[in-house]
Design an enzyme around this catalytic site. Structure first.
Site, mmCIF file in Angstrom:
data_model
loop_
_atom_site.group_PDB
_atom_site.id
_atom_site.type_symbol
_atom_site.label_atom_id
_atom_site.label_comp_id
_atom_site.label_asym_id
_atom_site.label_seq_id
_atom_site.Cartn_x
_atom_site.Cartn_y
_atom_site.Cartn_z
ATOM 1 C CB CYS A 4 8.270 -5.385 0.319
ATOM 2 S SG CYS A 4 6.598 -4.769 0.552
ATOM 3 C CB CYS A 7 8.605 -4.124 4.012
ATOM 4 S SG CYS A 7 7.638 -5.649 4.157
ATOM 5 C CG ASP A 30 -2.309 6.067 -3.087
ATOM 6 O OD1 ASP A 30 -2.598 4.867 -3.033
ATOM 7 O OD2 ASP A 30 -1.722 6.581 -4.064
ATOM 8 C CG ASN A 86 -7.238 -2.982 -6.106
ATOM 9 O OD1 ASN A 86 -8.432 -3.144 -6.339
ATOM 10 N ND2 ASN A 86 -6.650 -1.796 -6.191
ATOM 11 C CB THR A 94 0.560 -1.770 -8.697
ATOM 12 O OG1 THR A 94 0.160 -0.863 -7.664
ATOM 13 C CG2 THR A 94 -0.349 -1.612 -9.895
ATOM 14 C CG HIS A 97 3.188 -4.825 2.424
ATOM 15 N ND1 HIS A 97 4.354 -4.948 3.152
ATOM 16 C CD2 HIS A 97 2.214 -4.545 3.332
ATOM 17 C CE1 HIS A 97 4.091 -4.764 4.449
ATOM 18 N NE2 HIS A 97 2.789 -4.507 4.574
ATOM 19 C CG HIS A 99 -2.206 -1.850 -0.397
ATOM 20 N ND1 HIS A 99 -1.394 -2.768 -1.026
ATOM 21 C CD2 HIS A 99 -2.901 -1.229 -1.389
ATOM 22 C CE1 HIS A 99 -1.581 -2.703 -2.331
ATOM 23 N NE2 HIS A 99 -2.501 -1.781 -2.580
ATOM 24 C CG HIS A 101 -6.635 1.424 -2.114
ATOM 25 N ND1 HIS A 101 -5.813 2.315 -2.777
ATOM 26 C CD2 HIS A 101 -6.256 0.195 -2.530
ATOM 27 C CE1 HIS A 101 -4.979 1.648 -3.566
ATOM 28 N NE2 HIS A 101 -5.227 0.352 -3.428
#
Ligand code: AMP
Ligand code: ZN
Length: 113
Positions: A4, A7, A30, A86, A94, A97, A99, A101
């Site tokens: 990942c 990770c 990002d 998302n 996509t 893991h 997250h 934003h």
């Protein structure tokens, strides 16, 4: 999760532009920013998506959310920001893991919600 990317980022094995870190949470810029400020806030422990959130790991997810106002204060996001997670294909997730934003730095315009 050995394969990942987030990770690996949380473990420092892949470089990222860090903006915040504590025992449980890591936040970084990002790589493909959609707004002048575009951050990702992640739990260091692997959780694939919001769909995997449950009573056992919700405190960890809360740590991510608690970090966001601290980051906003540090980065002086005084005009506000938007937080998006998302989840799954229809949402365009996509990286699997979890997250959050954090989007800021200009008026964000037309709202989806
Ligand atoms: P999502 O589409 O919600 O799964 O978001 C994944 C986000 O991760 C995208 O906005 C990507 O630009 C970002 N991303 C992917 N790889 C990296 C990386 N190595 N460093 C920083 N951001 C990344
Ligand atoms: Zn992971």
């Amino acid at each position: 999760m050995s394969n990942c990317i987030f990770c690996k980022i949380a473990a420092g094995e892949i470089k990222s532009a860090s903006v915040y870190e504590d025992e449980h949470v890591y936040a970084f810029k990002d790589i493909n920013p959609q707004t002048p400020v575009h951050l990702l806030v992640i739990p260091k422990k692997h959780i694939a998506s919001m769909n995997e959130m449950n009573a056992e790991n919700s405190a960890l997810v809360a740590k991510c959310l608690e970090a966001i106002p601290k980051i906003a204060k540090d980065l002086k996001l005084d005009g506000g920001y938007r937080v998006i997670a998302n989840c799954g294909a229809d949402a365009g997730q996509t990286v699997f893991h979890l997250h959050f934003h954090v989007l800021a730095g200009r008026p964000l315009g037309e709202k989806l919600v």
